[in-house]
Design an enzyme around this catalytic site. Structure first.
Site, PDB file in Angstrom:
ATOM      1  N   GLU A 127      12.732  -8.698  10.127  1.00 52.46           N
ATOM      2  CA  GLU A 127      13.615  -9.049   8.656  1.00 52.46           C
ATOM      3  C   GLU A 127      14.855  -8.313   9.216  1.00 52.46           C
ATOM      4  OE1 GLU A 127      13.920  -8.381   4.139  1.00 52.46           O
ATOM      5  OE2 GLU A 127      11.949  -7.930   4.923  1.00 52.46           O
ATOM      6  N   GLU A 304       5.106  -2.280  -0.719  1.00 49.44           N
ATOM      7  CA  GLU A 304       5.077  -3.286   0.494  1.00 49.44           C
ATOM      8  C   GLU A 304       3.763  -4.176   0.093  1.00 49.44           C
ATOM      9  OE1 GLU A 304       7.281  -3.758   2.558  1.00 49.44           O
ATOM     10  OE2 GLU A 304       8.245  -1.819   2.040  1.00 49.44           O
TER      11      GLU A 304
END
Length: 885
Positions: A127, A304
């Site tokens: 990412e 997360e």
């Protein structure tokens, strides 16, 4: 200097992908001096993209193409076009298969994007656009595929081979190598791909979901850190249970894994089923990690994990929608942390950070909406606006709809869009459909940048017994947005009578009161609300819980702020009243310093803090927060022109006066807390964290008296503390003191004891980098030559260079500009090594307009020097060019 400008990407130019990738089959052959990546992509024409077969354009950077085939037919150089960033070829039918093989060099990858090596371990960070450094692909979040991944490596060097999903096969190869295959049954974009290969140990546990499935939990780490994982595992299990209970979200794979990595640009990454963490965000042990570090681990693990639904199962259509996953998930992890610890203290910490850092971002050259209109380099938009302000936008929706309707909206959102890549509008639409409320105007929070200002005036009609609050909202011009339309601003409030009792609230036109606290929605540029049956002129408690990310102004006098500190039922607003009282007093001191007058501290601040210290019933965490004066960074942010030196002198004077006047109370509270610490085994629970926070702030005030008695207590705490929270606090107090011999001894002893623990040495660097005593820059320059410092490691850069430039204002903003030259030199060096980290270090220089003309010229000059320094990355070029515009 750059020969060409980076391309600007615009939201308005978004178009659906021409092709989709239904299946992705990857095989990695990992070697020490290179790696081979074999990819098979099963593609088809996107039915939403229209008729015809346009060229297929795959993203790819720093890839050596070895072979290429379409539908098993090898392609020669005449069959495709290869550039530094793309591979273009022409499909012959609507469904086809592409096979490719490339060579890459993870061992040379200092940018830490794509596949790279960290401390002898292979790992990935994809990412936002790192996957294109691994293989040729449609590297965009709206292309979702099912991945099957096979890894092959030397078994002795890399016994652990991990990827996304569930393990389905493994085996031995010749020459001491082995392989493992992982399959992810859920579609995902390439940015969620992950791979890890290394010599790792793990701790294991399990979690039984609400439907009765058992999920295997594993946290992997290098062997020497195996004893620092239990807190992370406990945090994971708490997160999984909380997400089931609060959001109804159950985990979906058979296994959930976390891997700790020493070299990582961010905090952590939510790759499906295989989260890769910066080691600083998962390793925690009382001997080496502070209470703040324990809380950070808990929050990041939760963040997360929560992404499994808010980001993975439902992802963002394009990178302009980044806050769709990040803002939502930050809101979720903040609520989780509030439930696990003190809700009021958590809110205080979050708001203090938001107002000091994100508000400054909103006022700077990189200001952008929560959903940006354009960008040059997407890595530059992993910002506080996307994360923190994005979370505040979600919090406002929660406030306006209420918890029940918000939950119904999130349920509808997940049900409606599971397995899809969607937009912020899709999220808001789910909230509208579930609640029946029109949020059209509210969506301006997504499209308008800047921090709104909310000015409030009141009037009381004693004869009619009515009380009117008039709100006026505005928002300053920001880059590309000169004029703003009115926002929807939820204002939570209460009214206090002269005895501190809260009054029932009934607006004109209502038949009955709606409790003593309520939310008003301010939707117009100027809007008034009139309360009836108000027996006396009340004192308003406004923006309770910081119900909107705005700059509020109301003409509170200092006595009124004292009254709110003592009587407000809203814990956040009690703290806020104290902060605003301190701001008024400190700003008065700044003015005195600028006029060369003798400094005189308003005793009302002393007496307010005296009452707080003397209140044994008050949560020690709240006492510690209320004793904390507004930071120099916040005072600078409030200033039209920040006078760094005057702010520092004024704040230090106030601290010394508080120490002198309240010494006995501070000493008493310190001794009681320290005695409790000595007699109680360490635990990272809310009660003990609160006690240690009060103990440590009391010590920092006491040391200002420069007494041998306090020095002895500080050294005792440093020597005999059974946890890093107390030991590091004592070290920081010594470092900021005039006791040079004791300071040097403590620093040397600390470094010797922890020389082999990289994360603890980062704290050692930061304590010294943040010291405001004269000579700060020279100390940092000397520390850069220390064997434990490495410019290639992002944690080291943040711990030393970042701490100095962002926290040590009086030394960084030295009048001769040496601090600015130092930072510019580091940015130029980092630009060649790790562009993401380089651009993030630039932030202090981008705010040059906040300072006096001399400093402005010096800071601008360094930005111009960076711009002219050579071939800049798009990351650095974007920030510098926009800062100079």
């Amino acid at each position: 200097m750059r020969s060409e400008l980076p391309k600007t990407i615009h939201l308005k130019d978004y178009r659906v992908p021409d092709y989709l990738i239904d299946e992705t089959h990857l095989t990695f052959e990992l070697f020490e001096d290179h790696s081979l990546v074999h990819a098979q992509l099963v593609l088809r024409r996107n039915p939403q993209a229209g008729p015809g077969l346009p060229p297929l354009v795959l993203d790819g950077q720093q890839l050596e193409l070895l072979s290429l085939a379409m539908d098993d037919v090898p392609l020669g150089e005449a069959d495709y076009l290869l550039t530094d960033s793309h591979l273009t070829l022409q499909p012959k039918r609507g469904e086809f298969v592409i096979d490719s093989s490339v060579r890459i060099h993870p061992e040379r990858n200092t940018a830490l994007e794509g596949l790279y090596k960290s401390s002898g371990m292979f790992c990935t960070q994809c990412e936002a656009e790192g996957f294109r450094r691994i293989t040729f692909y449609l590297d965009r979040p709206d292309v979702m595929s099912k991945f099957t991944t096979t890894l092959s490596a030397d078994k002795q060097a890399y016994p652990i081979l991990l990827s996304n999903g569930n393990p389905i096969a493994s085996g031995e190869e010749e020459d001491g190598r082995h392989w493992a295959t992982w399959q992810d049954p859920f579609k995902k974009p390439a940015y969620l791909f992950a791979l890890v290969a290394g010599d790792l140990w793990c701790i294991e546990d399990s979690f039984r979901t609400m439907s009765g499935r058992d999920v295997a939990l594993r946290i992997y780490v290098e062997p020497e850190n195996i004893g620092k994982l239990q807190h992370g595992m406990d945090s994971l299990k708490h997160s999984m249970r909380w997400d089931e209970e609060v959001y109804g979200r159950e985990y979906d794979l058979d296994i959930f894994m976390i891997v700790a990595v020493n070299d990582f640009n961010m905090g952590a990454m939510e790759n499906k089923g295989l989260n890769i963490f910066n080691s600083s965000c998962v390793l925690a042990h009382p001997d080496t990690a502070t209470d703040a570090a324990h809380q950070r681990v808990e929050a990041v693990v939760a963040h997360e994990y929560f992404h499994n639904w808010s980001g993975n199962r439902v992802t963002c259509r394009d990178w302009f929608q980044l806050s769709l996953k990040e803002g939502f998930t930050v809101f979720r992890d903040a609520e989780f942390s509030a439930d696990m610890n003190s809700r009021t203290v958590k809110r205080i910490e979050d708001v203090a950070f938001l107002r000091t850092q994100q508000f400054a971002e909103d006022a700077g050259p990189m200001a952008h909406p929560v959903r940006p209109d354009s960008y040059m380099e997407i890595s530059n938009f992993y910002t506080l606006t996307i994360y923190e302000k994005g979370a505040e936008v979600l919090r406002m929706i929660h406030t306006l709809l209420g918890a029940e309707k918000f939950r119904q909206g999130s349920d509808l959102y997940f049900e409606r869009h599971d397995g899809q890549a969607v937009t912020c509008d899709d999220f808001v639409k789910a909230m509208e459909d579930a609640s029946g409320q029109d949020l059209t105007q509210f969506k301006r929070w997504y499209t308008q940048s800047g921090t709104p200002r909310l000015a409030v005036q009141d009037s009381y009609d004693a004869h009619a017994k009515t009380y009117t609050l008039t709100f006026r909202q505005s928002c300053p011009a920001t880059p590309g947005q000169e004029h703003k339309q009115p926002f929807v601003i939820p204002v939570a409030l209460g009214l206090l009578d002269t005895h501190g009792h809260e009054l029932p609230l009934r607006l004109c036109g209502e038949t009955e009161a709606c409790g003593t606290s309520r939310v008003l929605a301010v939707t117009e540029a100027e809007q008034s609300f009139t309360f009836v049956d108000v027996p006396t002129h009340p004192l308003p408690s406004l923006l309770r819980g910081f119900s909107a990310p705005v700059k509020l102004s109301f003409p509170y006098g200092r006595d009124q702020l004292l009254f709110l500190m003592q009587h407000d039922s809203d814990g956040f607003n009690r703290w806020e009243a104290g902060q605003q009282l301190a701001v008024q007093v400190l700003q008065e001191l700044v003015g005195q310093q600028q006029r060369s007058e003798r400094l005189h501290l308003d005793r009302r601040l002393i007496e307010a803090l005296r009452s707080v210290l003397a209140d044994s019933a008050l949560d020690p965490a709240m006492v510690a927060e209320m004793l904390s004066l507004p930071a120099e960074a916040y005072l600078a942010e409030l200033s039209e022109v920040a006078d760094i030196d005057a702010i520092h002198i004024a704040r230090e004077f106030a601290r010394r006066e508080i120490s002198r006047e309240l010494f006995d109370l501070l000493w008493s509270r310190y001794q009681a807390c320290r005695e409790a610490s000595r007699s109680t085994a360490y635990a990272a629970d809310a009660a003990q964290i609160a006690r240690r926070s009060l103990q440590n702030i009391a010590l920092s005030y006491l040391m200002l008296a420069q007494s041998e008695e306090v020095l002895d207590a500080c050294e005792e705490q440093f020597e005999h503390a059974d946890n890093m929270t107390e030991r590091l606090a004592a070290l920081a107090v010594l470092v900021n003191s005039p006791f040079d011999a004791e300071k040097a001894g403590a620093l040397a002893k600390f470094a010797e004891h922890f020389r082999n623990d990289a994360l603890v040495m980062d704290q050692w660097f930061s304590v010294q980098a943040g010291c405001p005593l004269p000579g700060g820059l020279e100390r940092v320059q000397e520390l850069m030559r220390h064997p434990a410092f490495n410019l290639k490691n992002p944690n080291k850069v943040r711990a030393l260079i970042g701490a100095f430039a962002n926290q040590n204002h009086v030394n960084f903003h030295r009048a001769d500009g040496a601090g600015y030259r130092f930072l510019a030199d580091q940015v130029i060096a980092l630009n060649a090594l790790n562009p993401q980290i380089a651009s993030r270090q630039l932030t202090p220089l981008t705010r040059w307009r906040k300072y006096d003309p001399t400093r402005q010229a010096l800071m601008r000059g360094e930005l111009e020097r960076i711009l002219a320094s050579g071939e800049l990355s798009s990351d650095v070029f974007e920030v510098v060019s926009k800062s100079l515009a």
